[in-house]
Design an enzyme around this catalytic site. Structure first.
Site, PDB file in Angstrom:
ATOM      1  N   ASP A  28       0.781  -1.251   0.000  1.00  0.00           N
ATOM      2  CA  ASP A  28       0.000   0.000   0.000  1.00  0.00           C
ATOM      3  C   ASP A  28       0.812   1.301   0.000  1.00  0.00           C
ATOM      4  OD1 ASP A  28      -1.557  -2.108   0.809  1.00  0.00           O
ATOM      5  OD2 ASP A  28      -2.120  -1.245   2.739  1.00  0.00           O
ATOM      6  N   GLU A 201     -10.366  -2.240   4.299  1.00  0.00           N
ATOM      7  CA  GLU A 201      -9.003  -1.788   4.612  1.00  0.00           C
ATOM      8  C   GLU A 201      -8.779  -0.398   4.014  1.00  0.00           C
ATOM      9  OE1 GLU A 201      -6.480  -5.915   4.746  1.00  0.00           O
ATOM     10  OE2 GLU A 201      -6.713  -5.078   2.764  1.00  0.00           O
TER      11      GLU A 201
HETATM   12  C1  FRU Z   1      -3.889  -3.641   2.742  1.00  0.00           C
HETATM   13  C2  FRU Z   1      -3.247  -4.088   4.048  1.00  0.00           C
HETATM   14  C3  FRU Z   1      -3.593  -3.117   5.157  1.00  0.00           C
HETATM   15  C4  FRU Z   1      -2.474  -3.308   6.123  1.00  0.00           C
HETATM   16  C5  FRU Z   1      -1.302  -3.541   5.206  1.00  0.00           C
HETATM   17  C6  FRU Z   1      -0.257  -4.471   5.752  1.00  0.00           C
HETATM   18  O1  FRU Z   1      -3.249  -4.106   1.597  1.00  0.00           O
HETATM   19  O2  FRU Z   1      -3.677  -5.397   4.352  1.00  0.00           O
HETATM   20  O3  FRU Z   1      -4.862  -3.295   5.715  1.00  0.00           O
HETATM   21  O4  FRU Z   1      -2.260  -2.195   6.944  1.00  0.00           O
HETATM   22  O5  FRU Z   1      -1.833  -4.074   4.006  1.00  0.00           O
HETATM   23  O6  FRU Z   1       0.866  -4.502   4.929  1.00  0.00           O
END
Ligand code: FRU
Length: 482
Positions: A28, A201
């Site tokens: 992300d 998320e």
């Molecule tokens: C989304 C996610 C988030 C989390 C991160 C962990 O892709 O699952 O919810 O903070 O990636 O790397």
């Protein structure tokens, strides 16, 4: 240094226009903020491996959102856990007291230790180059919710306080704060709303202006890790109002608005503090279905092209419209143009494709169906994007290395927002991605594509059903001198 640049340019599948880490795993985008002339991009990063693992925040800065300078890792895991996704704001009025009456950057992120997810902050007094974690962390304890993460902080001017939204299972929770350290629960939204298949998320919330009426509405944008429009990860949004504490949606409860209909547009986030109230969003260009397997080396994953958002009414409903950032136009050179010809049913026109990155804009009037094929050639392997009546589809069966995941290949169909026999497709291709913006950005489709490395590539415009009148085809190349 020069030598390094050259290496990066010649690596197979390495994009030129799209951000990639120099090496290893990225997911992300985090902490997107514009501050003192620089756009900051932090990102979920595993510096030792090409697969997801102990999360750090990688860091890069840019002046134009296209050329990025890599900077040292900003945040490392510690005794409270890995550093998961989050956001950065400018604390202009020193509400936190970290900046001796001046101002600086504050990051809010999730500390994740085994199953325990809590929210913490860190601050930087030197334009994001170094960070100090707050000794009072975590600032929000876990209220007994397993998935409790990805805080997005905004300054809510009308109520003159900080507001924060975070993902909690299949809903979001809003908090408020005067100083970014003490947080109060404000409200919840989302139980039973929109797409519910996957965990929610990386939420974001921001105001957007309507292109025609100038009216301002609020958009709540959310990633879901399964059940996206083309399977797996996807990004949905809700339009409504936000008073600093509560989000009130306008749309119906079970209606789903997707920000992108492709397979590879996830964890989208917008930049904080961009001048002139511009809302610029970028996303991780991958999908949890196969992100860990995509065969690139020595890095894994890229970010989408940054996009400017606005609102427009389509078929009686307000929708988010997106177009690539304007700085892209400053880096183009015209490659080829054609205009006004007809393509009979089952026929196609073949055009030499330039070396990526390039963009092809096709304007057509069609009877029943047409498609544009990219990276095509005698071997029949290609990426296709097509329209037929009320549907848009894309297909990427025939890349070079698709065996790494059965979810990667196939033909994916979606309903169009408005059905018309006229279409304008703006298709941005890099070494390993195809982003399609349909009808001035009312629909976007973002997909990875790993083209066969062949000397001659073609763009074909094919009439699949009935005749197609091609008004124009215009191809631009991009060179951003990486
Ligand atoms: C989304 C996610 C988030 C989390 C991160 C962990 O892709 O699952 O919810 O903070 O990636 O790397």
């Amino acid at each position: 240094m020069e030598k390094n640049k050259e290496l990066v340019k010649t690596e197979k599948y390495r994009p030129h226009l799209h951000f990639t880490p120099q090496e290893m795993w990225m997911n992300d985008p985090n902490g997107l903020v514009y501050f003192e002339g620089e756009y900051h991009l932090f990102y979920q990063y595993h510096p030792q491996n090409k697969k997801w693992g102990p999360m750090h925040w990688g860091h890069a800065v840019s002046k134009d959102l296209l050329k990025w300078q890599h900077l040292p890792i900003a945040l490392y895991p510690d005794e409270l856990g890995y550093i998961f996704s989050g956001s950065v704001v400018v604390d202009w009025e020193d509400t936190s007291g970290f900046f001796d009456g001046g101002h600086g950057l504050i990051a809010m992120f999730t500390h994740a230790k085994e199953e325990l997810q809590r929210q913490s902050i860190a601050y930087s007094k030197d334009q994001g180059r170094t960070w100090k974690k707050y000794e009072g962390n975590p600032v929000i304890e876990n209220p007994n919710i397993q998935d409790f993460r990805d805080p997005k902080v905004i300054w809510h001017e009308a109520s003159r306080q900080w507001a924060m939204v975070l993902a909690a299972g299949k809903k979001v929770i809003f908090y408020t704060s005067p100083d970014l350290k003490s947080w109060s629960l404000a409200s919840e939204f989302g139980e039973g709303w929109g797409a519910q298949e996957g965990t929610w998320e990386c939420p974001d919330i921001f105001p957007l202006q309507h292109q025609t009426t100038g009216e301002q509405k609020w958009v709540l944008q959310i990633g879901i890790d399964a059940g996206g429009p083309a399977g797996g990860s996807g990004t949905q949004y809700f339009i409504g109002d936000f008073d600093g504490k509560t989000f009130s949606p306008e749309q119906r409860k079970h209606e789903i608005y997707w920000l992108d209909l492709g397979k590879d547009f996830y964890a989208a986030q917008s930049f904080s503090d961009v001048p002139d109230e511009q809302r610029i969003v970028l996303a991780w260009m991958s999908n949890w279905q196969y992100a860990n397997e995509v065969p690139t080396h020595p890095w894994r994953s890229a970010m989408s092209i940054p996009r400017e958002l606005s609102l427009q009414t389509i078929d009686g409903e307000d929708r988010v419209i997106q177009t690539p950032v304007k700085t892209l136009e400053e880096n183009k050179e015209s490659f080829h143009s054609l205009s006004s010809f007809e393509v009979e049913q089952g026929e196609e026109v073949e055009i030499r494709q330039p070396r990526a990155p390039f963009r092809v804009i096709v304007e057509v009037e069609y009877e029943a169906g047409f498609e544009v094929q990219l990276f095509a050639g005698e071997d029949g392997k290609k990426f296709s994007i097509g329209l037929n009546g009320k549907e848009v589809y894309f297909e990427r069966d025939f890349g070079e290395e698709t065996s790494f995941s059965s979810d990667f290949t196939g033909r994916f169909h979606q309903q169009l927002l408005s059905s018309t026999k006229k279409a304008k497709l703006s298709i941005l291709c890099d070494e390993s991605s195809v982003e399609v913006f349909l009808n001035e950005g009312e629909t976007a489709l973002t997909n990875l594509y790993l083209p066969v490395q062949k000397t001659e590539q073609q763009i074909n415009v094919r009439s699949t059903d009935g005749k197609t009148l091609v008004h124009s085809i215009h191809i631009d190349r991009f060179d951003i001198n990486r």
